[in-house]
Design a protein around this motif. Structure first.
Motif, PDB file in Angstrom:
ATOM      1  N   PRO A  20     131.593  52.371 -12.474  1.00  0.00           N
ATOM      2  CA  PRO A  20     130.316  52.916 -11.995  1.00  0.00           C
ATOM      3  C   PRO A  20     129.879  54.092 -12.874  1.00  0.00           C
ATOM      4  O   PRO A  20     130.718  54.828 -13.408  1.00  0.00           O
ATOM      5  CB  PRO A  20     130.627  53.378 -10.574  1.00  0.00           C
ATOM      6  CG  PRO A  20     131.850  52.618 -10.181  1.00  0.00           C
ATOM      7  CD  PRO A  20     132.631  52.446 -11.443  1.00  0.00           C
ATOM      8  N   LEU A  21     128.575  54.260 -12.999  1.00  0.00           N
ATOM      9  CA  LEU A  21     128.022  55.335 -13.826  1.00  0.00           C
ATOM     10  C   LEU A  21     126.920  56.048 -13.062  1.00  0.00           C
ATOM     11  O   LEU A  21     126.079  55.405 -12.424  1.00  0.00           O
ATOM     12  CB  LEU A  21     127.454  54.759 -15.128  1.00  0.00           C
ATOM     13  CG  LEU A  21     126.739  55.740 -16.073  1.00  0.00           C
ATOM     14  CD1 LEU A  21     127.701  56.798 -16.604  1.00  0.00           C
ATOM     15  CD2 LEU A  21     126.072  54.994 -17.225  1.00  0.00           C
TER      16      LEU A  21
ATOM     17  N   ASN B  32     130.371  55.616  -5.117  1.00  0.00           N
ATOM     18  CA  ASN B  32     129.084  55.614  -4.416  1.00  0.00           C
ATOM     19  C   ASN B  32     128.750  57.061  -4.043  1.00  0.00           C
ATOM     20  O   ASN B  32     129.525  57.719  -3.346  1.00  0.00           O
ATOM     21  CB  ASN B  32     129.173  54.743  -3.160  1.00  0.00           C
ATOM     22  CG  ASN B  32     127.841  54.567  -2.455  1.00  0.00           C
ATOM     23  OD1 ASN B  32     127.019  55.467  -2.395  1.00  0.00           O
ATOM     24  ND2 ASN B  32     127.631  53.379  -1.901  1.00  0.00           N
ATOM     25  N   PRO B  33     127.602  57.595  -4.480  1.00  0.00           N
ATOM     26  CA  PRO B  33     127.284  59.004  -4.251  1.00  0.00           C
ATOM     27  C   PRO B  33     126.628  59.308  -2.909  1.00  0.00           C
ATOM     28  O   PRO B  33     126.237  60.454  -2.651  1.00  0.00           O
ATOM     29  CB  PRO B  33     126.310  59.320  -5.391  1.00  0.00           C
ATOM     30  CG  PRO B  33     125.562  58.040  -5.584  1.00  0.00           C
ATOM     31  CD  PRO B  33     126.574  56.948  -5.327  1.00  0.00           C
ATOM     32  N   ASN B  34     126.485  58.329  -2.040  1.00  0.00           N
ATOM     33  CA  ASN B  34     125.760  58.544  -0.795  1.00  0.00           C
ATOM     34  C   ASN B  34     126.530  59.435   0.175  1.00  0.00           C
ATOM     35  O   ASN B  34     127.732  59.241   0.408  1.00  0.00           O
ATOM     36  CB  ASN B  34     125.447  57.198  -0.132  1.00  0.00           C
ATOM     37  CG  ASN B  34     124.175  56.583  -0.665  1.00  0.00           C
ATOM     38  OD1 ASN B  34     123.072  57.038  -0.358  1.00  0.00           O
ATOM     39  ND2 ASN B  34     124.321  55.565  -1.514  1.00  0.00           N
ATOM     40  N   VAL B  35     125.810  60.416   0.714  1.00  0.00           N
ATOM     41  CA  VAL B  35     126.347  61.344   1.712  1.00  0.00           C
ATOM     42  C   VAL B  35     125.277  61.569   2.770  1.00  0.00           C
ATOM     43  O   VAL B  35     124.087  61.311   2.546  1.00  0.00           O
ATOM     44  CB  VAL B  35     126.762  62.691   1.070  1.00  0.00           C
ATOM     45  CG1 VAL B  35     128.018  62.530   0.248  1.00  0.00           C
ATOM     46  CG2 VAL B  35     125.628  63.266   0.214  1.00  0.00           C
ATOM     47  N   GLY B  36     125.699  62.078   3.903  1.00  0.00           N
ATOM     48  CA  GLY B  36     124.796  62.183   5.032  1.00  0.00           C
ATOM     49  C   GLY B  36     123.721  63.232   4.915  1.00  0.00           C
ATOM     50  O   GLY B  36     122.715  63.174   5.628  1.00  0.00           O
TER      51      GLY B  36
ATOM     52  N   VAL C 249     140.150  58.370 -11.982  1.00  0.00           N
ATOM     53  CA  VAL C 249     139.719  59.407 -12.926  1.00  0.00           C
ATOM     54  C   VAL C 249     138.247  59.221 -13.257  1.00  0.00           C
ATOM     55  O   VAL C 249     137.830  58.154 -13.711  1.00  0.00           O
ATOM     56  CB  VAL C 249     140.562  59.374 -14.226  1.00  0.00           C
ATOM     57  CG1 VAL C 249     140.053  60.402 -15.224  1.00  0.00           C
ATOM     58  CG2 VAL C 249     142.034  59.616 -13.899  1.00  0.00           C
ATOM     59  N   THR C 250     137.468  60.270 -13.032  1.00  0.00           N
ATOM     60  CA  THR C 250     136.050  60.298 -13.395  1.00  0.00           C
ATOM     61  C   THR C 250     135.868  61.222 -14.574  1.00  0.00           C
ATOM     62  O   THR C 250     136.327  62.363 -14.542  1.00  0.00           O
ATOM     63  CB  THR C 250     135.191  60.804 -12.219  1.00  0.00           C
ATOM     64  OG1 THR C 250     135.368  59.939 -11.100  1.00  0.00           O
ATOM     65  CG2 THR C 250     133.720  60.851 -12.603  1.00  0.00           C
TER      66      THR C 250
ATOM     67  N   LEU D  69     128.658  64.250  -5.593  1.00  0.00           N
ATOM     68  CA  LEU D  69     129.588  64.024  -6.693  1.00  0.00           C
ATOM     69  C   LEU D  69     130.971  63.675  -6.168  1.00  0.00           C
ATOM     70  O   LEU D  69     131.627  62.743  -6.667  1.00  0.00           O
ATOM     71  CB  LEU D  69     129.659  65.264  -7.586  1.00  0.00           C
ATOM     72  CG  LEU D  69     130.734  65.246  -8.682  1.00  0.00           C
ATOM     73  CD1 LEU D  69     130.522  64.086  -9.644  1.00  0.00           C
ATOM     74  CD2 LEU D  69     130.762  66.574  -9.438  1.00  0.00           C
ATOM     75  N   LEU D  70     131.433  64.392  -5.171  1.00  0.00           N
ATOM     76  CA  LEU D  70     132.761  64.132  -4.611  1.00  0.00           C
ATOM     77  C   LEU D  70     132.832  62.732  -4.013  1.00  0.00           C
ATOM     78  O   LEU D  70     133.846  62.032  -4.156  1.00  0.00           O
ATOM     79  CB  LEU D  70     133.095  65.191  -3.560  1.00  0.00           C
ATOM     80  CG  LEU D  70     133.321  66.597  -4.112  1.00  0.00           C
ATOM     81  CD1 LEU D  70     133.337  67.620  -2.986  1.00  0.00           C
ATOM     82  CD2 LEU D  70     134.621  66.663  -4.910  1.00  0.00           C
ATOM     83  N   SER D  71     131.759  62.304  -3.367  1.00  0.00           N
ATOM     84  CA  SER D  71     131.722  60.952  -2.822  1.00  0.00           C
ATOM     85  C   SER D  71     131.796  59.916  -3.938  1.00  0.00           C
ATOM     86  O   SER D  71     132.521  58.911  -3.829  1.00  0.00           O
ATOM     87  CB  SER D  71     130.440  60.750  -2.001  1.00  0.00           C
ATOM     88  OG  SER D  71     130.336  59.423  -1.538  1.00  0.00           O
ATOM     89  N   PHE D  72     131.062  60.159  -5.023  1.00  0.00           N
ATOM     90  CA  PHE D  72     131.086  59.237  -6.159  1.00  0.00           C
ATOM     91  C   PHE D  72     132.485  59.178  -6.769  1.00  0.00           C
ATOM     92  O   PHE D  72     132.969  58.095  -7.128  1.00  0.00           O
ATOM     93  CB  PHE D  72     130.071  59.688  -7.202  1.00  0.00           C
ATOM     94  CG  PHE D  72     129.989  58.795  -8.411  1.00  0.00           C
ATOM     95  CD1 PHE D  72     129.305  57.590  -8.358  1.00  0.00           C
ATOM     96  CD2 PHE D  72     130.608  59.153  -9.598  1.00  0.00           C
ATOM     97  CE1 PHE D  72     129.240  56.748  -9.471  1.00  0.00           C
ATOM     98  CE2 PHE D  72     130.545  58.331 -10.710  1.00  0.00           C
ATOM     99  CZ  PHE D  72     129.855  57.127 -10.650  1.00  0.00           C
ATOM    100  N   MET D  73     133.146  60.330  -6.884  1.00  0.00           N
ATOM    101  CA  MET D  73     134.496  60.347  -7.433  1.00  0.00           C
ATOM    102  C   MET D  73     135.457  59.532  -6.582  1.00  0.00           C
ATOM    103  O   MET D  73     136.327  58.835  -7.098  1.00  0.00           O
ATOM    104  CB  MET D  73     134.998  61.792  -7.545  1.00  0.00           C
ATOM    105  CG  MET D  73     134.329  62.618  -8.611  1.00  0.00           C
ATOM    106  SD  MET D  73     134.892  64.343  -8.564  1.00  0.00           S
ATOM    107  CE  MET D  73     136.672  64.159  -8.817  1.00  0.00           C
TER     108      MET D  73
END
Length: 548
Positions: free
Chosen positions: A361-362, A507-511, A238-239, A499-503
């Protein structure tokens, strides 16, 4: 035959307005032929889900099951006012949940008085009532055994205004569909109804009264824990996310001992807090409320019987007195979370390196021009340096010139009005929050949103609230913030992916974005979002030094 049909429909209450030609008479396609074009589905057996309190029925729109106004707590009026939230009563049959729940009590007078704010922010408010503990759910599956990440949205409006769908950008359909997540937004008590600390005058009965708004948020998260599997969600992922006052609610909620096991990640946009109100202050304010109502300490219970609108006026009179006698710096004070040491910790949030918050994580984001004052003021937008420095004295006093020159040196080439908005929208509190959280184990990621819409002759800039619809893939839905179209959609695709990656992972990293490093106090790494996004190291650090 046609007359008999008309008579029958009038008898059952449809009247002539309900009449329509048959498909054969009108030349329209039959239902089965047109079914693949229909994107709204609502009916007796469509979108029915279980909750711990009874079955609910929503609708399916664009492939997303939608449930609005779902009770997660009982009515907070009367004997429940100032009390921790109670569970909702169970119901028989199926409850229809197809419209937003009541907005929490707040002053609605002249809410739409400014046509430009009403146009740009497109405020949505429904009935105002103390029966406001309701939430909304968007999901692509019902009890399908999947474990989708869950996002719980905490609305803005400081601690006194707003609701879970006050802006179209808050809508959860697009993100739920794009990311296979469950999106939840909530309403909860606000202002004096949610934060009047009567523990000093009312004793043990009112021990929690100063934080019942925050306890509402925990109650909604408990509902998520106990029910979200019925909506295909994962209660173990849950985020919580919020903007402005909602961002402050995020950092406060993360820090509450009761959030352990309910919250796993946080996202704070354009707002955060590290310290709640001192209880000596909040109890004094509660005493002043009782006095403003003309009551003695033994009559505190009578505050529960005063109509909510009248009560808010009484409480605000007490707050005026409090601000005169005990002024607080900046946005401190007022009706907000109380550091009671029970529900909300005393001292600075995230200062314990081993408690439950250390594992969360924040992500933090602010905008370039949060408090821009030039949207409807072309004269101010084109003003010269001397005039802008004079205008800045309202916020910075005699330091206005020093602050202006510091920001002008830090951001060469910006026009004076832009320097003013950059200074007024400084990132000091966001960086302070990042510095505090970075001492813990879980990572912090910092962002700065600089994308500007081509609206109001370019004067809107990267204003307070604009980034919300990018995170939620709602830039076309919230066209009064973005103008709509491909340009905003391209950035929204990247930000919503992040955002979806962080959820999913923390980790918010995407390509489709540059590599996003963790934030550190030493370098101040920040993702600057724009048409071309890039990583910078604390780009306004030198300018902020003039603010101390």
């Amino acid at each position: 035959m046609r007359n008999n049909r008309r008579d029958f429909l009038q008898k059952v209450g449809l009247g002539t307005a309900g009449l329509a030609a048959s498909p054969a008479e009108s030349g329209e396609k039959s239902i089965s032929e047109a079914d693949d074009e229909q994107y709204l589905h609502i009916g007796d057996d469509i979108a029915v889900a279980d909750t711990a309190y009874g079955k609910i029925r929503g609708y399916q729109l664009n492939g997303v099951y939608t449930f609005l106004g779902v009770p997660y707590g009982a009515d907070t009026s009367g004997k429940n006012r100032f009390m921790p939230p109670q569970k909702p009563a169970k119901w028989e049959g199926i409850k229809d949940t197809i419209w937003w729940g009541n907005t929490a009590p707040q002053i609605m007078d002249n809410r739409y008085a400014n046509v430009h704010y009403s146009f740009a922010d497109h405020w949505n408010y429904d009935d105002v009532s103390e029966d406001c503990l309701k939430l909304n759910v968007w999901t692509t599956g019902i009890a399908d055994g999947k474990k989708r990440p869950v996002l719980v949205w905490l609305h803005g409006g400081g601690f006194t205004n707003g609701n879970g769908i006050e802006q179209d950008g808050y809508h959860g359909e697009n993100l739920a569909k794009k990311g296979e997540i469950v999106f939840v937004s909530i309403n909860h008590r606000l202002g004096p109804i949610g934060f009047t600390d009567l523990s000093g005058v009312g004793g043990e009965k009112y021990a929690s009264s100063g934080n019942v708004s925050q306890l509402d948020i925990l109650a909604s998260l408990e509902w998520v824990r106990d029910n979200i599997h019925n909506f295909g969600g994962d209660p173990a992922n849950v985020t919580i996310m919020g903007q402005s006052g909602g961002g402050a609610k995020v950092t406060c909620t993360m820090s509450m001992p009761g959030a352990k096991g309910l919250v796993h990640k946080g996202v704070a946009l354009s707002g955060s807090m590290l310290v709640a109100n001192d209880q000596e202050y909040s109890r004094k304010l509660g005493q002043y409320v009782v006095e403003a109502a003309g009551l003695s300490p033994s009559e505190v219970d009578k505050l529960q019987d005063i109509p909510w609108r009248e009560y808010i006026d009484i409480a605000n009179k007490a707050l005026d007195r409090m601000r005169k006698e005990f002024p607080q710096p900046g946005f401190r004070g007022g009706f907000g979370p109380v550091a009671d040491g029970v529900h909300v910790p005393k001292g600075e949030f995230f200062s314990n390196l081993t408690d439950h918050t250390a594992e969360m994580p924040l992500m933090i984001c602010t905008t370039f021009h949060e408090w821009g004052a030039t949207r409807t003021n072309p004269k101010l937008d084109n003003a010269g340096e001397a005039e802008i420095i004079e205008a800045m004295k309202q916020r910075f006093g005699e330091k206005a010139g020093e602050v202006y020159r510091a920001y002008a040196a830090n951001f060469p080439g910006k026009k004076p009005a832009e320097i003013m908005t950059l200074a007024a929208s400084n990132r000091a509190s966001a960086v302070a929050c990042g510095n505090a959280k970075a001492k813990q184990k879980a990572p912090v990621y910092m962002a700065w949103f600089g994308w500007e819409p081509n609206l109001y002759n370019g004067r809107m800039r990267a204003f307070h609230c604009i980034d919300i619809c990018f995170w939620f893939a709602n830039t076309d839905r919230m066209y009064t913030h973005t103008g709509g179209g491909k340009r905003s959609r391209v950035l929204a695709e990247k930000m919503s992916d992040s955002l979806l990656s962080f959820m999913r992972s923390g980790n918010p990293n995407v390509g489709n974005l540059p590599s996003w490093p963790e934030f550190t106090a030493e370098k101040g790494e920040v993702m600057v979002f724009n048409d071309v996004s890039e990583i910078q190291n604390d780009p306004d650090r030198e300018a902020r030094k003039a603010l101390s």
